[in-house]
Design a protein around this motif. Structure first.
Motif, PDB file in Angstrom:
ATOM      1  N   VAL A  76      51.593   9.473  46.487  1.00  0.00           N
ATOM      2  CA  VAL A  76      51.888   8.159  47.058  1.00  0.00           C
ATOM      3  C   VAL A  76      53.331   7.765  46.775  1.00  0.00           C
ATOM      4  O   VAL A  76      53.765   7.727  45.620  1.00  0.00           O
ATOM      5  CB  VAL A  76      50.915   7.089  46.506  1.00  0.00           C
ATOM      6  CG1 VAL A  76      51.292   5.695  46.999  1.00  0.00           C
ATOM      7  CG2 VAL A  76      49.481   7.425  46.896  1.00  0.00           C
ATOM      8  N   VAL A  78      55.861   5.073  46.239  1.00  0.00           N
ATOM      9  CA  VAL A  78      55.749   3.710  45.717  1.00  0.00           C
ATOM     10  C   VAL A  78      57.139   3.087  45.634  1.00  0.00           C
ATOM     11  O   VAL A  78      58.091   3.736  45.218  1.00  0.00           O
ATOM     12  CB  VAL A  78      55.132   3.730  44.295  1.00  0.00           C
ATOM     13  CG1 VAL A  78      55.017   2.313  43.724  1.00  0.00           C
ATOM     14  CG2 VAL A  78      53.784   4.431  44.286  1.00  0.00           C
ATOM     15  N   LEU A 105      53.103   2.430  49.408  1.00  0.00           N
ATOM     16  CA  LEU A 105      52.708   1.288  48.598  1.00  0.00           C
ATOM     17  C   LEU A 105      53.950   0.484  48.236  1.00  0.00           C
ATOM     18  O   LEU A 105      54.869   1.006  47.602  1.00  0.00           O
ATOM     19  CB  LEU A 105      51.995   1.765  47.327  1.00  0.00           C
ATOM     20  CG  LEU A 105      51.561   0.698  46.321  1.00  0.00           C
ATOM     21  CD1 LEU A 105      50.655  -0.349  46.955  1.00  0.00           C
ATOM     22  CD2 LEU A 105      50.883   1.361  45.125  1.00  0.00           C
ATOM     23  N   PHE A 146      44.100  -0.215  39.796  1.00  0.00           N
ATOM     24  CA  PHE A 146      43.645   0.664  40.849  1.00  0.00           C
ATOM     25  C   PHE A 146      43.887   2.094  40.424  1.00  0.00           C
ATOM     26  O   PHE A 146      44.508   2.352  39.387  1.00  0.00           O
ATOM     27  CB  PHE A 146      44.362   0.347  42.180  1.00  0.00           C
ATOM     28  CG  PHE A 146      45.864   0.354  42.100  1.00  0.00           C
ATOM     29  CD1 PHE A 146      46.598   1.500  42.398  1.00  0.00           C
ATOM     30  CD2 PHE A 146      46.550  -0.793  41.728  1.00  0.00           C
ATOM     31  CE1 PHE A 146      47.988   1.493  42.312  1.00  0.00           C
ATOM     32  CE2 PHE A 146      47.937  -0.804  41.646  1.00  0.00           C
ATOM     33  CZ  PHE A 146      48.654   0.341  41.941  1.00  0.00           C
ATOM     34  N   GLU A 147      43.392   3.005  41.234  1.00  0.00           N
ATOM     35  CA  GLU A 147      43.595   4.423  40.976  1.00  0.00           C
ATOM     36  C   GLU A 147      44.370   5.037  42.122  1.00  0.00           C
ATOM     37  O   GLU A 147      44.225   4.623  43.282  1.00  0.00           O
ATOM     38  CB  GLU A 147      42.249   5.139  40.853  1.00  0.00           C
ATOM     39  CG  GLU A 147      41.415   4.647  39.698  1.00  0.00           C
ATOM     40  CD  GLU A 147      39.987   5.136  39.724  1.00  0.00           C
ATOM     41  OE1 GLU A 147      39.291   4.916  38.724  1.00  0.00           O
ATOM     42  OE2 GLU A 147      39.551   5.742  40.734  1.00  0.00           O
ATOM     43  N   ILE A 148      45.182   6.011  41.779  1.00  0.00           N
ATOM     44  CA  ILE A 148      45.842   6.835  42.783  1.00  0.00           C
ATOM     45  C   ILE A 148      45.311   8.243  42.588  1.00  0.00           C
ATOM     46  O   ILE A 148      45.432   8.820  41.510  1.00  0.00           O
ATOM     47  CB  ILE A 148      47.373   6.774  42.669  1.00  0.00           C
ATOM     48  CG1 ILE A 148      47.843   5.339  42.972  1.00  0.00           C
ATOM     49  CG2 ILE A 148      48.021   7.786  43.609  1.00  0.00           C
ATOM     50  CD1 ILE A 148      49.333   5.147  42.946  1.00  0.00           C
ATOM     51  N   ASN A 152      45.599   8.906  47.980  1.00  0.00           N
ATOM     52  CA  ASN A 152      44.698   7.774  48.194  1.00  0.00           C
ATOM     53  C   ASN A 152      44.868   6.718  47.112  1.00  0.00           C
ATOM     54  O   ASN A 152      44.950   7.039  45.923  1.00  0.00           O
ATOM     55  CB  ASN A 152      43.233   8.237  48.191  1.00  0.00           C
ATOM     56  CG  ASN A 152      42.919   9.133  49.361  1.00  0.00           C
ATOM     57  OD1 ASN A 152      43.249   8.812  50.494  1.00  0.00           O
ATOM     58  ND2 ASN A 152      42.304  10.262  49.081  1.00  0.00           N
ATOM     59  N   ILE A 153      44.885   5.467  47.542  1.00  0.00           N
ATOM     60  CA  ILE A 153      44.871   4.309  46.650  1.00  0.00           C
ATOM     61  C   ILE A 153      43.442   3.784  46.710  1.00  0.00           C
ATOM     62  O   ILE A 153      42.958   3.435  47.788  1.00  0.00           O
ATOM     63  CB  ILE A 153      45.883   3.243  47.119  1.00  0.00           C
ATOM     64  CG1 ILE A 153      47.286   3.845  47.158  1.00  0.00           C
ATOM     65  CG2 ILE A 153      45.819   2.014  46.229  1.00  0.00           C
ATOM     66  CD1 ILE A 153      48.282   3.060  47.987  1.00  0.00           C
ATOM     67  N   GLN A 154      42.760   3.759  45.553  1.00  0.00           N
ATOM     68  CA  GLN A 154      41.328   3.466  45.575  1.00  0.00           C
ATOM     69  C   GLN A 154      40.915   2.607  44.388  1.00  0.00           C
ATOM     70  O   GLN A 154      41.660   2.451  43.435  1.00  0.00           O
ATOM     71  CB  GLN A 154      40.530   4.774  45.587  1.00  0.00           C
ATOM     72  CG  GLN A 154      40.783   5.637  44.364  1.00  0.00           C
ATOM     73  CD  GLN A 154      40.243   7.056  44.491  1.00  0.00           C
ATOM     74  OE1 GLN A 154      40.222   7.628  45.571  1.00  0.00           O
ATOM     75  NE2 GLN A 154      39.812   7.599  43.365  1.00  0.00           N
ATOM     76  N   LEU A 156      40.528  -0.597  43.867  1.00  0.00           N
ATOM     77  CA  LEU A 156      41.365  -1.750  43.541  1.00  0.00           C
ATOM     78  C   LEU A 156      40.513  -2.864  42.958  1.00  0.00           C
ATOM     79  O   LEU A 156      39.464  -3.205  43.506  1.00  0.00           O
ATOM     80  CB  LEU A 156      42.078  -2.237  44.808  1.00  0.00           C
ATOM     81  CG  LEU A 156      42.904  -3.507  44.680  1.00  0.00           C
ATOM     82  CD1 LEU A 156      44.103  -3.290  43.775  1.00  0.00           C
ATOM     83  CD2 LEU A 156      43.344  -3.981  46.051  1.00  0.00           C
TER      84      LEU A 156
END
Length: 165
Positions: A76, A78, A105, A146-148, A152-154, A156
């Motif tokens: 990702v 950022v 992001l 959140f997790e990366i 994927n950003i997941q 949240l």
């Protein structure tokens, strides 16, 4: 996979509740208005920290942290800055760059208003974690986690850490 804690606008405030969440993260990201650098020094003793300086931050903070911090976390792209605006109304100082080279992001602070929203035109996610500090007009102190995972950003989550004093 990385677990991220995102905070902003601490304005020299750090407490045990914030630190509880710091310890649960793999990395902590701070979107500016740090205040006293003891805040970031305390976080760095526990976890890796990425951040930017904000409009209230000292010359010392501006030497330690950049105005804009752009990096990859997993897959990702950022971009963190303190005064960034939001979709359709980005800060003029970054508008050209975000339009020609958008990240996946985009994170900012400054407003003390928690906001997560897509920018469908630029195909990015905009996040503002609100304010974790006790100074400002906000009524509830907030952070995001959140997790990366790959690109994927997941997972949240909004973290409410109570009313300001």
């Amino acid at each position: 996979m990385k677990k991220i804690l995102l905070l902003s606008d601490t304005h020299s405030h750090i407490d045990n509740t914030i630190m509880k969440y710091v310890r649960q993260a793999d990395e902590v990201w701070h979107a500016g208005d740090i205040g006293d650098l003891s805040v970031t020094d305390t976080i760095k003793k526990e976890k890796p920290l990425k951040g930017v300086y904000g409009n209230i931050d000292s010359a010392e903070a501006r030497l330690e942290f950049p105005l804009n911090n752009r990096f990859f976390c997993e897959g990702v792209d950022v971009w963190i800055t303190h005064i960034g605006g939001y979709p359709g109304k980005y800060n003029q100082a970054i508008r050209e760059e975000i339009n020609t080279n958008p990240p996946k992001l985009f994170i900012c602070g400054h407003s003390h208003i928690l906001k997560v929203m897509p920018d469908n035109k630029l195909n990015l996610i905009h996040m503002n974690p609100g304010a974790a500090g006790v100074h400002g007009f906000h009524q509830i102190r907030t952070m995001l986690r959140f997790e990366i995972n790959g690109d994927n950003i997941q997972n949240l989550e909004v973290i409410e850490i109570g009313k300001r004093a």
